[in-house]
Design a protein around this motif. Sequence first.
Motif, PDB file in Angstrom:
ATOM      1  N   PHE A 117       0.899  -1.136   0.503  1.00  0.00           N
ATOM      2  CA  PHE A 117       0.256  -0.104  -0.016  1.00  0.00           C
ATOM      3  C   PHE A 117       0.945   0.868  -0.309  1.00  0.00           C
ATOM      4  O   PHE A 117       1.656   1.648   0.935  1.00  0.00           O
ATOM      5  CB  PHE A 117      -1.405  -0.060   0.914  1.00  0.00           C
ATOM      6  CG  PHE A 117      -2.097  -1.497   1.092  1.00  0.00           C
ATOM      7  CD1 PHE A 117      -3.049  -1.478   0.842  1.00  0.00           C
ATOM      8  CD2 PHE A 117      -1.619  -2.412   2.045  1.00  0.00           C
ATOM      9  CE1 PHE A 117      -3.850  -1.828   0.681  1.00  0.00           C
ATOM     10  CE2 PHE A 117      -2.199  -3.416   2.170  1.00  0.00           C
ATOM     11  CZ  PHE A 117      -3.449  -3.457   1.539  1.00  0.00           C
ATOM     12  N   THR A 118       0.517   2.183  -1.036  1.00  0.00           N
ATOM     13  CA  THR A 118       1.733   3.201  -1.153  1.00  0.00           C
ATOM     14  C   THR A 118       1.513   4.296  -1.231  1.00  0.00           C
ATOM     15  O   THR A 118       0.270   4.616  -1.789  1.00  0.00           O
ATOM     16  CB  THR A 118       2.657   3.159  -2.454  1.00  0.00           C
ATOM     17  OG1 THR A 118       2.983   2.079  -2.776  1.00  0.00           O
ATOM     18  CG2 THR A 118       3.821   4.429  -2.826  1.00  0.00           C
ATOM     19  N   ASP A 119       1.714   4.991  -0.224  1.00  0.00           N
ATOM     20  CA  ASP A 119       0.978   6.860  -0.607  1.00  0.00           C
ATOM     21  C   ASP A 119       2.011   7.508  -1.090  1.00  0.00           C
ATOM     22  O   ASP A 119       2.988   8.050  -1.252  1.00  0.00           O
ATOM     23  CB  ASP A 119       1.097   6.598   1.224  1.00  0.00           C
ATOM     24  CG  ASP A 119       0.794   8.721   1.046  1.00  0.00           C
ATOM     25  OD1 ASP A 119       0.763   9.340   0.119  1.00  0.00           O
ATOM     26  OD2 ASP A 119       0.425   9.349   2.267  1.00  0.00           O
ATOM     27  N   ILE A 120       1.188   7.402  -2.115  1.00  0.00           N
ATOM     28  CA  ILE A 120       1.334   8.315  -3.636  1.00  0.00           C
ATOM     29  C   ILE A 120       2.002   9.729  -3.845  1.00  0.00           C
ATOM     30  O   ILE A 120       2.994   9.728  -3.776  1.00  0.00           O
ATOM     31  CB  ILE A 120       0.126   8.819  -5.260  1.00  0.00           C
ATOM     32  CG1 ILE A 120       0.507   6.667  -5.035  1.00  0.00           C
ATOM     33  CG2 ILE A 120       0.911   9.074  -6.421  1.00  0.00           C
ATOM     34  CD1 ILE A 120      -1.104   6.477  -5.615  1.00  0.00           C
ATOM     35  N   GLU A 121       1.186  10.498  -2.843  1.00  0.00           N
ATOM     36  CA  GLU A 121       2.178  11.706  -2.263  1.00  0.00           C
ATOM     37  C   GLU A 121       3.446  11.636  -1.558  1.00  0.00           C
ATOM     38  O   GLU A 121       4.021  13.086  -1.923  1.00  0.00           O
ATOM     39  CB  GLU A 121       0.430  12.756  -2.013  1.00  0.00           C
ATOM     40  CG  GLU A 121      -0.819  13.077  -2.920  1.00  0.00           C
ATOM     41  CD  GLU A 121      -1.520  11.882  -3.037  1.00  0.00           C
ATOM     42  OE1 GLU A 121      -2.025  12.058  -3.720  1.00  0.00           O
ATOM     43  OE2 GLU A 121      -1.536  10.976  -2.449  1.00  0.00           O
ATOM     44  N   ALA A 122       2.925  11.358  -0.951  1.00  0.00           N
ATOM     45  CA  ALA A 122       4.163  10.748   0.486  1.00  0.00           C
ATOM     46  C   ALA A 122       5.418   9.814  -0.168  1.00  0.00           C
ATOM     47  O   ALA A 122       5.918   9.943   0.812  1.00  0.00           O
ATOM     48  CB  ALA A 122       3.467  10.787   1.826  1.00  0.00           C
ATOM     49  N   ALA A 123       5.017   9.511  -1.192  1.00  0.00           N
ATOM     50  CA  ALA A 123       5.911   8.391  -1.738  1.00  0.00           C
ATOM     51  C   ALA A 123       6.646   7.713  -0.923  1.00  0.00           C
ATOM     52  O   ALA A 123       7.503   6.967   0.006  1.00  0.00           O
ATOM     53  CB  ALA A 123       7.117   9.073  -2.063  1.00  0.00           C
ATOM     54  N   GLN A 124       5.664   6.694   0.508  1.00  0.00           N
ATOM     55  CA  GLN A 124       5.341   5.673   1.376  1.00  0.00           C
ATOM     56  C   GLN A 124       5.183   4.447   1.369  1.00  0.00           C
ATOM     57  O   GLN A 124       3.481   4.459   1.157  1.00  0.00           O
ATOM     58  CB  GLN A 124       5.607   6.364   2.574  1.00  0.00           C
ATOM     59  CG  GLN A 124       6.184   7.966   3.200  1.00  0.00           C
ATOM     60  CD  GLN A 124       7.786   7.388   3.327  1.00  0.00           C
ATOM     61  OE1 GLN A 124       7.753   6.286   3.584  1.00  0.00           O
ATOM     62  NE2 GLN A 124       8.403   8.563   3.459  1.00  0.00           N
ATOM     63  N   THR A 125       6.079   4.061   1.566  1.00  0.00           N
ATOM     64  CA  THR A 125       5.319   2.092   1.277  1.00  0.00           C
ATOM     65  C   THR A 125       5.170   1.536   2.237  1.00  0.00           C
ATOM     66  O   THR A 125       5.854   0.795   2.880  1.00  0.00           O
ATOM     67  CB  THR A 125       6.170   1.751   0.102  1.00  0.00           C
ATOM     68  OG1 THR A 125       5.523   2.445  -1.372  1.00  0.00           O
ATOM     69  CG2 THR A 125       5.130  -0.193   0.106  1.00  0.00           C
ATOM     70  N   ILE A 126       3.282   0.665   2.800  1.00  0.00           N
ATOM     71  CA  ILE A 126       3.729   0.051   3.673  1.00  0.00           C
ATOM     72  C   ILE A 126       3.628  -1.732   2.700  1.00  0.00           C
ATOM     73  O   ILE A 126       3.322  -1.846   2.111  1.00  0.00           O
ATOM     74  CB  ILE A 126       2.098  -0.288   4.074  1.00  0.00           C
ATOM     75  CG1 ILE A 126       2.251   1.166   4.679  1.00  0.00           C
ATOM     76  CG2 ILE A 126       2.075  -1.329   5.302  1.00  0.00           C
ATOM     77  CD1 ILE A 126       1.156   1.930   4.797  1.00  0.00           C
ATOM     78  N   SER A 127       4.235  -3.000   3.453  1.00  0.00           N
ATOM     79  CA  SER A 127       4.459  -3.565   2.273  1.00  0.00           C
ATOM     80  C   SER A 127       4.088  -4.730   3.446  1.00  0.00           C
ATOM     81  O   SER A 127       4.672  -4.739   5.025  1.00  0.00           O
ATOM     82  CB  SER A 127       5.417  -4.099   1.874  1.00  0.00           C
ATOM     83  OG  SER A 127       6.585  -3.755   2.517  1.00  0.00           O
ATOM     84  N   ASP A 187      -4.589  11.946   0.744  1.00  0.00           N
ATOM     85  CA  ASP A 187      -3.382  11.375   0.118  1.00  0.00           C
ATOM     86  C   ASP A 187      -4.360   9.717  -0.954  1.00  0.00           C
ATOM     87  O   ASP A 187      -5.371   9.185  -0.193  1.00  0.00           O
ATOM     88  CB  ASP A 187      -2.297  10.579   1.413  1.00  0.00           C
ATOM     89  CG  ASP A 187      -1.574  12.327   0.748  1.00  0.00           C
ATOM     90  OD1 ASP A 187      -2.135  13.138   1.374  1.00  0.00           O
ATOM     91  OD2 ASP A 187       0.016  11.555   2.251  1.00  0.00           O
ATOM     92  N   THR A 188      -3.773   9.889  -1.600  1.00  0.00           N
ATOM     93  CA  THR A 188      -4.260   8.643  -2.829  1.00  0.00           C
ATOM     94  C   THR A 188      -3.564   7.566  -2.713  1.00  0.00           C
ATOM     95  O   THR A 188      -1.892   7.563  -1.950  1.00  0.00           O
ATOM     96  CB  THR A 188      -4.289   8.729  -4.092  1.00  0.00           C
ATOM     97  OG1 THR A 188      -3.290   9.167  -4.513  1.00  0.00           O
ATOM     98  CG2 THR A 188      -5.666   9.680  -3.852  1.00  0.00           C
ATOM     99  N   ILE A 189      -4.055   6.644  -2.489  1.00  0.00           N
ATOM    100  CA  ILE A 189      -3.315   5.153  -2.047  1.00  0.00           C
ATOM    101  C   ILE A 189      -3.056   4.316  -3.438  1.00  0.00           C
ATOM    102  O   ILE A 189      -3.896   3.973  -3.693  1.00  0.00           O
ATOM    103  CB  ILE A 189      -3.460   4.254  -0.850  1.00  0.00           C
ATOM    104  CG1 ILE A 189      -3.999   5.114   0.280  1.00  0.00           C
ATOM    105  CG2 ILE A 189      -2.895   3.023  -1.062  1.00  0.00           C
ATOM    106  CD1 ILE A 189      -2.660   6.097   0.732  1.00  0.00           C
TER     107      ILE A 189
END
Length: 389
Positions: free
Chosen positions: A51-61, A193-195
Motif C-alpha cells: 500500500f503506497t501513499d502516492i503523494e508521500a512516496a511511502q510504502t507499507i509492504s 492522500d491517494t493509495i
Amino acid sequence: MKIPRRIGTLLAGTVAALTATLSLTAPAAHATGYTPTGGPGINLVGTGITFTDIEAAQTISCPTNNLSGTVINPGVTRTYGSPAASLTTMTSSGCMSGMGPGTLTQVGTWNLAFTGAPTGAVWPARISNVTINFTSGCSFPMGGYIDGTFNQSTQRFTPAAGASGLTITGTPISNLGVPNGGLCATFDFQLGDTIGVGGYWTNTPPAGSTPLTATAGFGATGTTVAFVGTNVSLHDIPANQLITTCPTFTMSGSVVNPGTPRAYGSPAVSLPTNATSGCSGPATLTPSGSWNLVVTAAPDATGLVWPTRLTNVTLAYARTGWCSFTITGSVNGSFNETTQRFTPGSGASGLTISSTPTGAMCASLGFSSGQTISVGGYWTNTGPALGLA
C-alpha cells in the motif's frame, strides 16, 4: 525535479476537474449483467501486497495479506457492479513501512464485484466498501475501493496501477505516546492522500469449494415489438437457388422480463406471431411456432450493435407444381438499437431444409434435405423501442 506538494495538489485538482468536464460528454455505459458461479468459499492469497501513499512516496509492504469470504448467490444473474463475493476476513502479518513494523486491520465486510464485460477470461473488477486501519509510528484509516481485474483462468485479482480508489480517510495521528511525536509529519502522511495497491491476490478455494467464474449477460427493456421485413429472401446455398422473396414478412411479440439481467443466449424477445404474404413464385411461406430473438454476446465498441439470433424458426415452403419442404433452425445476425434493425448475417444463417423436398421440380432445382439456407434483407422494429443493456 520533485514538484512541491502544494503545487502538485493544485495540478491534480485541475486534472480532476478537466476529467470530470470531459466525462460529461462520454456516452452512458450499459448496465449489463453477469452470473458468478463457484464457491461457496473464496480465499484470496496475497503475493507482494503493498500500500503506497502516492503523494508521500511511502510504502507499507505485507508479506502475508489474505482475504477470505463467500460467493454471493452463485448462479444468479445480477447487474455489473453488484457483488459477486463478500470478503469478511483479512489476515495480515509482517507489515513494514519506513517507520518500522505496523499492523493492518480490516473494518467491516468488503465486496468483490465484476464491473463490466470481460475481455476473454479477464474481467474488470473492484473490491469495494474497503476500510483498513493502519497502526505504526503514525496511524490512520484508508478507505474507498480497489479497482483492478480478475482473471478467471488464473483466479488472480490484480489491482490497477497507480491510485486504486483508496485514500487516507482520517487525520493521521502519532502513535508514539510522546508529546509532539512527529512521524506523521516526518513521513508526510496527510488526510486525503491517494493509495496505490501493488501485488495481487490469487483465489485458492478452500476445501469443498470451486474456483470463482462468471458468464456475461444483458438486460432488455421495452414492451411489445413489431418487426417489419424489408426484401426478406431465402436462398439455398448448395443449390445456388433463390427459394423466394417475401414483400411482407412480419414478426411480433413482447420483451421477455423487461429490465431483468440474464445470461447471453437467453431470449430478449418472444415472437409468437409471424406472417408472410406475396412471396415470389408465387409461393407460400408459412411460419409456425413461437420464435425468440436472443442476444448471444456483448455489443460492439459503440455499445449499440448486438450479436443476435432468431431461434425456434420453422417455415413451410410450398410452390404448387414445383417443390415443397420445411425449413428449420435459427437466423444469426445483429440488432442495432439506434435503427431498431435486425439484419441477418451473410452466408449460412443457421437454417436448413429439414424435410425431404417433394414435387416435380425439386430434383431439377437441386433442393435436398440438409442444405443450408442464407437469409437476405432485414427486419425493423416499428413498435416501442427495444433496448438492450
